[in-house]
Scaffold this active site. Structure first.
Site, short mmCIF file in Angstrom:
data_model
loop_
_atom_site.label_atom_id
_atom_site.label_comp_id
_atom_site.label_asym_id
_atom_site.label_seq_id
_atom_site.Cartn_x
_atom_site.Cartn_y
_atom_site.Cartn_z
N LYS A 240 0.89 -1.19 -0.11
CA LYS A 240 -0.15 0.10 0.04
C LYS A 240 0.66 1.18 0.02
O LYS A 240 1.83 1.24 0.88
CB LYS A 240 -0.88 0.01 1.15
CG LYS A 240 -1.99 0.86 1.13
CD LYS A 240 -3.11 0.21 0.49
CE LYS A 240 -4.45 0.95 0.51
NZ LYS A 240 -5.58 0.38 -0.45
N PHE B 236 30.22 29.28 -14.13
CA PHE B 236 29.95 28.09 -15.01
C PHE B 236 30.82 28.22 -16.20
O PHE B 236 30.20 28.75 -16.94
CB PHE B 236 28.48 27.67 -15.19
CG PHE B 236 28.67 26.13 -15.91
CD1 PHE B 236 29.25 24.95 -15.22
CD2 PHE B 236 27.82 25.75 -17.03
CE1 PHE B 236 29.26 23.65 -15.55
CE2 PHE B 236 27.81 24.52 -17.60
CZ PHE B 236 28.46 23.71 -16.89
N ARG C 37 26.32 34.14 -12.39
CA ARG C 37 25.08 33.74 -12.52
C ARG C 37 24.20 33.66 -11.29
O ARG C 37 24.93 33.34 -10.17
CB ARG C 37 25.07 32.38 -13.30
CG ARG C 37 25.67 31.27 -12.52
CD ARG C 37 25.51 29.86 -13.43
NE ARG C 37 25.81 28.97 -12.85
CZ ARG C 37 25.62 27.51 -13.22
NH1 ARG C 37 24.86 27.27 -14.16
NH2 ARG C 37 26.19 26.64 -12.49
N ASN D 168 19.16 21.02 -12.08
CA ASN D 168 19.33 22.56 -12.28
C ASN D 168 18.18 23.28 -12.83
O ASN D 168 17.83 23.05 -13.80
CB ASN D 168 20.72 22.60 -13.39
CG ASN D 168 20.88 24.11 -13.62
OD1 ASN D 168 20.49 24.97 -13.22
ND2 ASN D 168 22.30 24.23 -14.37
N THR E 234 -4.27 -5.05 1.24
CA THR E 234 -3.65 -3.95 1.19
C THR E 234 -4.70 -2.64 2.26
O THR E 234 -4.00 -1.93 2.77
CB THR E 234 -3.26 -3.04 0.07
OG1 THR E 234 -4.43 -2.74 -0.54
CG2 THR E 234 -2.42 -4.04 -0.76
N ASP E 235 -5.81 -2.77 2.11
CA ASP E 235 -6.59 -1.81 3.08
C ASP E 235 -6.52 -2.40 4.48
O ASP E 235 -6.41 -1.46 5.26
CB ASP E 235 -8.27 -2.17 2.62
CG ASP E 235 -9.02 -1.16 3.32
OD1 ASP E 235 -8.86 -0.01 3.18
OD2 ASP E 235 -9.79 -1.58 4.07
N ILE F 16 27.24 23.02 -9.79
CA ILE F 16 26.46 22.18 -9.00
C ILE F 16 27.39 21.04 -8.36
O ILE F 16 27.16 20.87 -7.12
CB ILE F 16 24.95 22.07 -9.51
CG1 ILE F 16 24.30 23.17 -9.99
CG2 ILE F 16 24.17 21.00 -8.50
CD1 ILE F 16 22.85 22.95 -10.58
N GLN F 17 27.93 20.42 -9.03
CA GLN F 17 28.80 19.27 -8.73
C GLN F 17 29.61 19.79 -7.63
O GLN F 17 29.84 19.02 -6.51
CB GLN F 17 29.79 18.86 -9.97
CG GLN F 17 28.92 18.18 -11.13
CD GLN F 17 28.44 18.91 -12.06
OE1 GLN F 17 27.98 20.13 -11.84
NE2 GLN F 17 28.36 18.47 -13.30
#
Length: 322
Positions: free
Chosen positions: A18, A188, A205, A280, A78-79, A253-254
């Protein structure tokens, strides 16, 4: 990581469960006595309102007839799983997402002998205390909460039967939904420039990054929060990434990911590994002829870039010996 990746990939895939089970608990046990770190003022949460969206996945060889012959005699509906989670939410006396998953998953294994393993995962459904006027100032209400659309804690446990109750075979904790914008001091440059390159280099940036961060403990028991001094709160990890972002002149970002990972591993020696999934979403410059550092920016078009990266303590050891 996919939902089933924590289980043994060499075995037959056979499970059911579930998902999207929303459960809310008021006046739960507070998370207290958390060890503080320089990057964060978080030292605990009151858990007056504790919400989760949960996924429960069960495995067992005795479920094969339900697939092969339509024989449901061993199947727990699953209920019923949903009802099991909701009922036992009132009995959990811990204070963390991972602790709740372990509590409910262990009880489920104890209750249903045909279940060999259970995988539990959940996203926190966070709420923010709302400021209200009190004594000529504004203070956080302990009655009125706003639905938060920011980051949230995440937990995942894979439990099997051990010699003495359930055993944690694998685990993962995390914080998801982090979105941060740094208005300048991000570049960058220096990437491959060939016949396919149309992106201009950017010396300064505005950088918009979305990020999910996950971690594992050397001792999985630390993930449950029974010893708050060894528990890693999602709030502190969130604060680490925004602090590193503020401090660092980011060239990619790396780089932000790597430096954040080093800081996390440095702050928490009880952790074994940390991993990242980043996206990004940097806005496109429309005008930069304004006074000072002012710019006009617009939403980026699709497609967008992403990054995935994992680290362990060997990365920190290499930095220490460099």
């Amino acid at each position: 990581m996919s939902e089933s990746e924590l289980s043994n990939a060499d075995e037959r895939t056979m499970n059911y469960g579930k998902e999207k089970v929303a459960v809310y608990r008021t006046y739960g046990t507070p998370l207290e006595d958390v060890r503080t770190i320089p990057e964060s003022d978080f030292d605990g949460r009151n858990n007056i309102l504790f919400g989760l969206e949960l996924r429960m996945q069960v495995e067992g060889e005795e479920f094969l007839p339900s697939f092969s012959d339509g024989d449901n005699s061993m199947v727990v509906a699953t209920d019923s799983m949903k009802n099991f989670v909701l009922h036992h939410a009132g009995e959990y006396d811990g204070a963390t997402v991972e602790g709740f998953l372990h509590f409910v998953g262990s009880l489920f294994l104890e209750t249903y002998s045909q279940v060999d393993a259970v995988q539990m995962s959940a996203d926190e459904l966070p709420f923010d205390e709302q400021p209200v006027p009190e004594n000529d100032a504004f203070e956080a209400s302990d009655l009125v909460f706003g639905v938060s659309h920011g980051e949230s804690a995440f937990g995942e446990l894979y439990l099997t039967r051990g010699d003495d109750g359930s055993a944690i075979e694998n685990h993962r904790s995390g914080v998801t939904g982090i979105e941060l914008v740094k208005v300048k001091d991000n570049s960058f440059v220096g990437y491959v420039d060939d016949e396919y390159t149309t992106l201009p280099e950017r010396e300064n940036r505005t950088l918009y990054v979305a990020m999910d961060i996950f971690w594992t403990y050397a001792d999985s028991v630390d993930a449950l929060g029974d010893d708050p001094q060894r528990y890693v709160p999602a709030e502190q990890v969130r604060d680490i990434v925004q602090t590193v972002f503020h401090e660092l002149d980011v060239n990619s970002i790396q780089e932000l990911i790597y430096q954040t990972g080093l800081r996390i591993l440095e702050r928490y020696p009880q952790l074994e590994s940390v991993s990242f999934e980043a996206n990004n979403r940097t806005w496109i410059k429309e005008r930069d002829d304004l006074d000072g550092d002012g710019k006009v920016l617009r939403e980026p078009p699709r497609p967008t870039g992403f990054q995935q990266f994992s680290m362990d303590r060997s990365d920190l050891d290499e930095e220490d010996t460099a």
